[in-house]
Design an enzyme around this catalytic site. Structure first.
Site, PDB file in Angstrom:
ATOM      1  N   ASP A 111      60.052 -67.266 -16.176  1.00  0.00           N
ATOM      2  CA  ASP A 111      59.322 -67.259 -16.710  1.00  0.00           C
ATOM      3  C   ASP A 111      58.353 -65.417 -16.469  1.00  0.00           C
ATOM      4  O   ASP A 111      58.154 -65.329 -17.574  1.00  0.00           O
ATOM      5  CB  ASP A 111      58.913 -66.878 -14.574  1.00  0.00           C
ATOM      6  CG  ASP A 111      60.011 -66.873 -13.670  1.00  0.00           C
ATOM      7  OD1 ASP A 111      61.226 -66.263 -14.264  1.00  0.00           O
ATOM      8  OD2 ASP A 111      59.752 -67.174 -12.701  1.00  0.00           O
ATOM      9  N   GLU A 167      67.014 -58.617  -9.745  1.00  0.00           N
ATOM     10  CA  GLU A 167      67.307 -58.022  -8.029  1.00  0.00           C
ATOM     11  C   GLU A 167      66.098 -56.891  -7.664  1.00  0.00           C
ATOM     12  O   GLU A 167      65.126 -56.144  -7.364  1.00  0.00           O
ATOM     13  CB  GLU A 167      67.482 -58.885  -7.209  1.00  0.00           C
ATOM     14  CG  GLU A 167      67.322 -61.232  -7.137  1.00  0.00           C
ATOM     15  CD  GLU A 167      65.673 -61.579  -7.292  1.00  0.00           C
ATOM     16  OE1 GLU A 167      64.761 -60.803  -6.689  1.00  0.00           O
ATOM     17  OE2 GLU A 167      65.825 -62.844  -7.318  1.00  0.00           O
ATOM     18  N   ARG A 186      63.100 -55.163  -7.243  1.00  0.00           N
ATOM     19  CA  ARG A 186      62.594 -54.834  -6.645  1.00  0.00           C
ATOM     20  C   ARG A 186      62.152 -53.763  -5.299  1.00  0.00           C
ATOM     21  O   ARG A 186      61.602 -53.002  -5.055  1.00  0.00           O
ATOM     22  CB  ARG A 186      63.340 -55.949  -5.520  1.00  0.00           C
ATOM     23  CG  ARG A 186      62.689 -57.331  -5.000  1.00  0.00           C
ATOM     24  CD  ARG A 186      63.693 -57.799  -4.336  1.00  0.00           C
ATOM     25  NE  ARG A 186      63.992 -59.519  -4.123  1.00  0.00           N
ATOM     26  CZ  ARG A 186      63.352 -60.766  -3.630  1.00  0.00           C
ATOM     27  NH1 ARG A 186      63.289 -60.297  -2.474  1.00  0.00           N
ATOM     28  NH2 ARG A 186      64.246 -61.719  -4.451  1.00  0.00           N
ATOM     29  N   GLU A 245      53.117 -66.869  -6.153  1.00  0.00           N
ATOM     30  CA  GLU A 245      53.163 -67.467  -7.124  1.00  0.00           C
ATOM     31  C   GLU A 245      51.683 -67.958  -7.626  1.00  0.00           C
ATOM     32  O   GLU A 245      51.453 -68.082  -8.193  1.00  0.00           O
ATOM     33  CB  GLU A 245      54.138 -67.737  -8.436  1.00  0.00           C
ATOM     34  CG  GLU A 245      55.135 -67.594  -8.543  1.00  0.00           C
ATOM     35  CD  GLU A 245      56.297 -67.780  -6.925  1.00  0.00           C
ATOM     36  OE1 GLU A 245      55.642 -67.958  -6.288  1.00  0.00           O
ATOM     37  OE2 GLU A 245      57.108 -66.319  -7.074  1.00  0.00           O
TER      38      GLU A 245
HETATM   39  C1  DMJ Z   1      60.217 -62.981  -6.843  1.00  0.00           C
HETATM   40  O1  DMJ Z   1      60.793 -62.108  -6.562  1.00  0.00           O
HETATM   41  C2  DMJ Z   1      59.660 -62.279  -8.012  1.00  0.00           C
HETATM   42  O2  DMJ Z   1      58.498 -62.931  -8.228  1.00  0.00           O
HETATM   43  C3  DMJ Z   1      59.992 -62.843  -8.988  1.00  0.00           C
HETATM   44  O3  DMJ Z   1      59.549 -62.754 -10.355  1.00  0.00           O
HETATM   45  C4  DMJ Z   1      60.022 -64.351  -8.767  1.00  0.00           C
HETATM   46  N1  DMJ Z   1      60.308 -64.602  -7.504  1.00  0.00           N
HETATM   47  C5  DMJ Z   1      60.152 -64.203  -6.307  1.00  0.00           C
HETATM   48  C6  DMJ Z   1      59.130 -64.764  -5.660  1.00  0.00           C
HETATM   49  O4  DMJ Z   1      59.053 -66.047  -5.293  1.00  0.00           O
END
Ligand code: DMJ
Length: 488
Positions: free
Chosen positions: A246, A113, A117, A380
């Site tokens: 993902d 994260e 971010r 998404e």
């Molecule tokens: C975000 O922090 C990013 O897109 C991550 O890859 C998946 N989850 C969240 C948003 O849903």
């Protein structure tokens, strides 16, 4: 300390994007106004905290950010502010970062994260604005993450204490495993860090992960979501294109794009993985909706998460350059996923999608369990609309994006910001009272881009990290990232 000068890649399309059509221009203005509302309220009630509680009107945080106030919303929002031309707000955020963002804290954070971010957000802010402070902070933070890689295999821990450097994994992950979507979503940022610092250490860490993965057996050609960093063995055989899997797939494709399409190894891994996914996980429902299921202990669970909806955009983005010239096929597959995810929104009372939805007999694209009916301002589906819009210019994607924007405005907007909702099937929504930082980083950015012209952040020059932070394509032909000083 000063960092070595490196040639800054061509930064094309960091301003502008004004649409010619008046109606589209108004929609774009509306999205900018929503961003102002989200930011201004965070500025008043949550400044410096990681996120905002828009109803309680105070700061909010979760364990992914550790125990300290790291201003996650500020860092995540910077590049969105920049491309929207909200320059006063951008400078305000920059000032907070200069004065307050400190990583010498006794706090245990999520490596993934913080990478997507913070490092992603700081690097994008650096490239867009040219302000050195963002690059310096990104590198300071990256240095603090490096101890997470001190495991017997070099597969990093999920969490690391920024002060002590001690790492560990989530208690809930199968048999002490690290998570594919976490240790597999570092490549873009780490390659940029080596590029900008001249220090190969970051590049070596992520290439080591790639090499290790390449050597491993893959059941049915699929990558399981769990890998034990002590033994180097897979944990449970679960495979997902949604949560836990993902962005690993996303970063294989984007590693290739970001290298100016020279990282053929990454492209091959992506192509192989997607072939296996299509064969084993992608199915059509009775009603004709294409969905991506989850592989669990030898059988396919016919359930698709909101997170997996990003894959529509990924398939479209990967169409060009695909094996045996299947570009048309992958663009079509992306469009089918976009349609399914739109249905998951359209079949609710609020016209906002649930966290996950089933395909089971008569049930199609609908959440069944109460615990799966929430919407937390995730991006998404809108992300996929935007990629499909860029590649097809089919007006349906702008229409679907606008439907989502109106629903967010109607059901998620409160006077103190924007909140998630607990049940998208109930016409009287209950709020969860959290304004997620990714709402400003991703959801509003993708909406804004959807109503901008294509000259803003063109996709042949920019690659978006998984938190929607744009990083420029690197022309690495005359550069080595693996540590040969003669070349740098
Ligand atoms: C975000 O922090 C990013 O897109 C991550 O890859 C998946 N989850 C969240 C948003 O849903």
């Amino acid at each position: 300390k000063p960092l070595p000068p490196v040639p800054i890649p061509n930064l094309i399309g960091i301003n502008g994007g004004d649409p010619e059509d008046n109606d589209i221009r108004k929609k774009r203005e509306k999205i900018k106004e929503m961003m102002k509302h989200a930011w201004d309220n965070y500025r008043i009630y949550g400044w410096g905290h990681n996120e905002l509680r828009p109803i309680a009107r105070k700061g909010h945080s979760t364990n992914i950010f550790g125990s300290s106030q790291m201003g996650a919303t500020i860092v995540d929002a910077l590049d969105t502010l920049y491309i929207m031309g909200l320059h006063d707000e951008f400078r305000d955020g920059q000032k907070w970062i200069e004065d307050n963002l400190d990583f010498s804290v006794n706090s245990e954070v999520s490596v993934f994260e913080v990478n997507i971010r913070f490092i992603g957000g700081l690097l994008a802010a650096y490239y867009l604005s040219g302000e050195e402070i963002f690059k310096i902070k990104a590198v300071q933070l990256a240095e603090k993450l490096l101890p997470a890689f001190n495991t017997p295999t070099g597969i990093p821990w999920a969490m690391v204490n920024l002060k002590s450097g001690v790492g560990r994994n989530w208690g809930w992950a199968s048999a002490g495993s690290s998570i594919l979507a976490e240790f597999g979503t570092l490549h873009m940022e780490f390659v940029h860090l080596s590029y900008l610092t001249g220090d190969p250490v970051y590049y070596k860490k992520v290439m080591h992960i790639r090499k290790l993965l390449q050597k491993m057996d893959r059941p049915n050609g699929l990558y399981p979501n769990y890998l034990n960093p002590r033994t180097g063995r897979w944990g449970q055989y679960h495979t997902s294109v949604g949560g836990l899997g993902d962005s690993f797939y996303e970063y294989l494709l984007k590693a290739w794009l970001m290298s100016d399409k020279t990282d053929h190894e990454a492209r091959k891994m992506y192509d192989d993985a997607i072939e296996a996914i299509e064969k084993h996980l992608i199915k059509k429902s009775r009603g004709g909706l294409t969905f991506i299921g989850e592989w669990k202990n030898g059988h396919l669970e016919k359930k698709m998460g909101h997170l997996a909806c990003f894959a529509g955009g990924m398939f479209a983005l990967g169409a060009d350059g695909s094996r045996t010239d299947k570009a048309g096929h992958y663009l079509e597959l992306g469009a089918e996923i976009a349609r399914t995810c739109h249905e998951s929104y359209d079949r609710t009372a609020l016209k906002l999608g649930p966290e996950s939805f089933k395909f089971d007999g008569a049930v199609e694209a609908v959440a069944v369990r109460q615990a799966e009916k929430y919407y937390i301002l995730r991006p998404e589906v809108i992300e996929t609309y935007w990629y499909l819009w860029r590649f097809t210019h089919d007006p349906r994607y702008r229409q679907w994006g606008w439907e989502a924007a109106l629903a967010i405005e109607k059901y998620c907007r409160v006077s103190g910001g924007f909140s998630g909702v607990k049940d998208v099937y109930s016409s009287t929504p209950t709020h969860d009272d959290v304004q997620q930082s990714f709402f400003l980083a991703e959801t509003l950015k993708y909406l804004y881009l959807l109503f901008s012209s294509d000259d803003l952040l063109p996709l042949d020059h920019w690659v978006f990290n998984t938190e929607a932070h744009p990083l420029p394509v690197l022309h690495l032909a005359n550069t080595t990232l693996s540590g040969n000083p003669a070349v740098r």
